[in-house]
Structure formats: C-alpha cells, structure tokens
Design a protein around this motif. Structure first.
Motif, short mmCIF file in Angstrom:
data_model
loop_
_atom_site.label_atom_id
_atom_site.label_comp_id
_atom_site.label_asym_id
_atom_site.label_seq_id
_atom_site.Cartn_x
_atom_site.Cartn_y
_atom_site.Cartn_z
N ARG A 53 0.84 -1.20 0.00
CA ARG A 53 0.00 0.00 0.00
C ARG A 53 0.87 1.24 0.00
NH1 ARG A 53 -4.87 1.18 3.85
NH2 ARG A 53 -5.34 3.28 3.19
N SER A 102 -13.62 1.23 -0.81
CA SER A 102 -13.67 -0.23 -0.85
C SER A 102 -12.31 -0.79 -1.23
CB SER A 102 -14.75 -0.68 -1.85
OG SER A 102 -14.85 -2.07 -1.86
N GLU A 103 -11.66 -0.14 -2.19
CA GLU A 103 -10.32 -0.57 -2.60
C GLU A 103 -9.29 -0.29 -1.51
OE1 GLU A 103 -7.19 0.24 -6.20
OE2 GLU A 103 -9.33 0.27 -6.66
N ASN A 134 -9.66 -2.71 1.25
CA ASN A 134 -9.59 -4.11 0.79
C ASN A 134 -10.89 -4.87 1.04
OD1 ASN A 134 -6.93 -4.26 -0.32
ND2 ASN A 134 -6.15 -4.09 1.76
N SER A 156 -14.37 -6.56 -0.43
CA SER A 156 -14.66 -7.24 -1.70
C SER A 156 -15.72 -6.52 -2.53
CB SER A 156 -15.09 -8.68 -1.43
OG SER A 156 -16.20 -8.72 -0.57
N ASN A 157 -16.54 -5.66 -1.90
CA ASN A 157 -17.53 -4.89 -2.66
C ASN A 157 -17.96 -3.67 -1.85
OD1 ASN A 157 -19.90 -5.63 -0.98
ND2 ASN A 157 -19.51 -7.68 -1.81
N THR A 196 -18.43 -1.98 2.35
CA THR A 196 -17.92 -0.67 2.76
C THR A 196 -19.05 0.18 3.34
OG1 THR A 196 -16.22 -0.80 1.04
CG2 THR A 196 -16.65 1.38 1.99
#
Length: 196
Positions: free
Chosen positions: A75, A165-166, A169, A171-172, A176
C-alpha cells in the motif's frame, strides 16, 4: 477490548471533533497520542499498520509505502501536506534523534500493543468528553477517515465508496457501506418516509 462475535461496533468521530482532538492532545503535551490519532484519521490504516510507522516514513517527501500486516498487500500512503506539518511538530517536540525509530513507543521504549492503545483511547474519551462517540477504539480512527472521505465526495458518493472499498480491501461496496454505518442509516431513513 471487544469480544469476537459481539455486537459492539466502533463509532466514527465527526471530522472537526477528531482534528480538534489531535490539536488538544498536542497542546496538552500528549505528542505521541496526538500523532497516533492523526495518523489514524489521515491514513485510514488498521491500528496494526499505524503501529509500524517510523519517523522516516512520515517525514518522507509526499508518500511512503508499507505492507499491510493483515492482508500482506502493498500500500502506498500519501501524507497530507498540512498533516505533515503536525508530524514535524511532534517530531521536534519529542526531540527524536533516530529517524528509523517507530513513532509509537512507550516511555519504556517498547512499541504499544493494540490492547494498550485501546485502553489509552478509552481514557482519552473520558478526559476529553467525547460524549458523541459511544464506542471509541482504535478502529474508530479508520472509520473516521472513511466517513470523512465519503462526506467530502458529496456529489459522487458512489465513486468515493468504490475508492474506499479498494483502500479498505473490501470485496464490494456493500461491505464498505455497512462498515461505515451508511447501510444502517439508509434503512432507518425508511421510517422517516412515512406520513401521519
């Protein structure tokens, strides 16, 4: 300390109150806790990653890299220019001489444990009268970051959720939304739609 599978969920702090807390802690000579809360709300990292931070990372030009402890993912973190000034003030106030030193060490020169940080945060909640935050823990800092990013994106909340969300981490974006408490707010809003 929370118990696995319990219903206690960390609350976020309103942004202005969180920034004010960072300043108040600094003014009271609590430089490391001021910096820790600042790092939590400005970087959105898990506390296990915040505890890895060194002065060299925080005082680098504009960004630094780390490998997240939980996910093992790489990151890159950008340091906000205004927050970096605060980092420098903490560095100077603590008279740090070793840039490779971890930022969050106790008076006994050991890195704080997550449990100890949560105990300290509970004390801060009481001392600084954070009454609007029911459940205050290290996770509150990460949620404060997420809520502020979402709220600042007023016109494009969906894009903010995709980015968060990214960053988190997840998944969708549904995860979030639930994580930030947005889903609960949307559901409770249904009651406000009824006429009487």
């Amino acid at each position: 300390m929370s118990v696995k599978n319990s219903t206690t969920v960390a609350d976020y702090i309103e942004w202005d109150k969180a920034v004010n807390l960072v300043h108040r802690l600094f003014n009271d000579g609590e430089y490391r806790m001021s910096l820790l809360i600042g790092c939590g709300i400005f970087f959105g990292l898990r506390i296990s990653d915040v505890l890895q931070l060194t002065w060299e990372m925080l005082l680098s030009d504009k960004s630094f890299e780390l490998i997240e402890k939980k996910t093992k993912k790489h990151r890159e973190i950008r340091v906000n220019a205004n927050f970096q000034k605060h980092v420098q003030k903490c560095y100077d106030a603590l008279s740090i001489t070793d840039m490779s030193e971890r930022c969050f060490i106790s008076r006994k020169n050991s890195v704080y444990s997550i449990q100890r940080i949560n105990v300290l945060l509970k004390g801060i909640k009481a001392k600084y009268s954070l009454k609007s935050v029911k459940n205050f823990s290290s996770h509150s800092l990460r949620k404060t970051f997420g809520r502020h990013v979402y709220e600042k994106a007023e016109t494009n909340g969906e894009m903010a959720l995709v980015m968060l969300s990214e960053l988190f981490n997840h998944s969708n974006i549904a995860i979030t939304k639930r994580y930030l408490g947005l889903r609960k707010e949307e559901i409770l809003h249904c009651y406000d739609l009824l006429d009487f």
